[in-house]
Design an enzyme around this catalytic site. Structure first.
Site, short mmCIF file in Angstrom:
data_model
loop_
_atom_site.label_atom_id
_atom_site.label_comp_id
_atom_site.label_asym_id
_atom_site.label_seq_id
_atom_site.Cartn_x
_atom_site.Cartn_y
_atom_site.Cartn_z
CG HIS A 112 44.06 3.64 43.84
ND1 HIS A 112 44.34 4.05 42.55
CD2 HIS A 112 44.00 2.29 43.81
CE1 HIS A 112 44.45 2.98 41.78
NE2 HIS A 112 44.25 1.91 42.51
CG ASP A 113 48.44 4.03 41.72
OD1 ASP A 113 47.23 3.75 41.78
OD2 ASP A 113 49.25 3.35 41.06
CB THR A 114 44.37 5.89 39.68
OG1 THR A 114 45.15 4.85 39.07
CG2 THR A 114 43.56 6.60 38.61
#
Length: 276
Positions: A38-40
């Site tokens: 996930h980017d976060t």
């Protein structure tokens, strides 16, 4: 797997769930390793901290939306966490990201568009300067109020909120913009307090740091000293792309030697947490 069965979806449709760092194989001689996915999650994993997996430091993934949270070793599943709408997301090194979604710089984007519709074109640096020149703590909004999700006119929505809550109604571009920035900063401070309550771990000014990642705009970043007017928290933006300075706007000398960088682009965050 239980959820897939409840939804009548065959688990065989999906690959095996593996933790970040798992070696999946190779492709043309290049080793393939599962990332945080996930980017976060990847942004938080990239934060340079010596306290991975500890809830004594906080991160703010800042963009259209804001994600503010801490890393914990065990998911926090208390009724209070549910009440406050916090989520637990799986992270690297067997950690969880205990975080909350907050309205972010969407508010500023929509104010900018609304100004443009009125024939007043500003870039984000100009809006920041106008906000700096406006009086502090004149009025505030709750950024997470549903009216700010997609109003026909963000300026009117901000003014309506202030009018309904018996506050001084911001009128000028600087007053409206400062109201938005201060409201975001105060919301972040409130959520940090909730995180401390949920984890039982303090995130103390200058002993710990709020790391800012992500974002969309470039401007000043404040690292406020603690004061009576609002909570203080040391802010550190991290990343490879934009170098700016951090310090207290109420004490320009604090900008002298504190350079920070923004991760994944540039961003706009004005704390105003120590204005008199």
């Amino acid at each position: 797997r239980e959820m897939l069965v409840c939804l009548d979806l065959p688990p065989r449709m999906f690959p095996e769930i593996v933790p970040p760092g798992t070696k999946l194989g190779s492709y043309e001689g290049i080793q393939v390793i599962a990332p945080a996915t996930h980017d976060t999650a990847s942004a938080v994993a990239a934060v340079p901290t010596e306290h991975t997996g500890q809830s004594s430091w906080a991160y703010l993934s800042s963009g259209t939306w804001s994600l503010l949270g801490v890393e914990v070793q065990q998911a926090v599943l208390s009724p209070r966490a549910l009440e406050l709408n916090f989520t637990n997301e799986g992270g690297v090194d067997d950690t969880y990201r205990l975080l909350k979604n907050i309205m972010g710089l969407w508010l500023v984007q929509e104010c900018k568009r609304a100004f443009a519709r009125r024939g007043k074109e500003f870039d984000y640096a100009e809006l920041a300067r106008l906000a700096m020149d406006a009086p502090p703590f004149r009025s505030r909004i709750d950024p997470d109020d549903a009216r700010f999700l997609n109003p026909p006119d963000m300026l009117a929505a901000v003014q309506e909120y202030c009018r309904e809550t018996s506050q001084l109604v911001p009128e000028t571009e600087g007053q409206i913009t400062r109201c938005v920035y201060e409201s975001l900063a105060l919301k972040y401070a409130q959520v940090v307090g909730w995180l401390e309550d949920l984890t039982g771990s303090g995130i103390e000014a200058f002993d710990s740091t709020l790391r800012i990642t992500g974002g969309t705009f470039s401007a000043g970043v404040e690292s406020p000293t603690s004061g009576a007017s609002a909570p203080g928290l040391a802010l550190l933006a991290v990343g490879p792309d934009v170098e700016i300075r951090a310090g207290s706007f109420t004490d320009p000398s604090t900008f002298a030697d504190s350079k920070v960088r923004i991760l994944g682009g540039s961003m706009l965050f004005l704390g105003f947490l120590n204005s008199d």
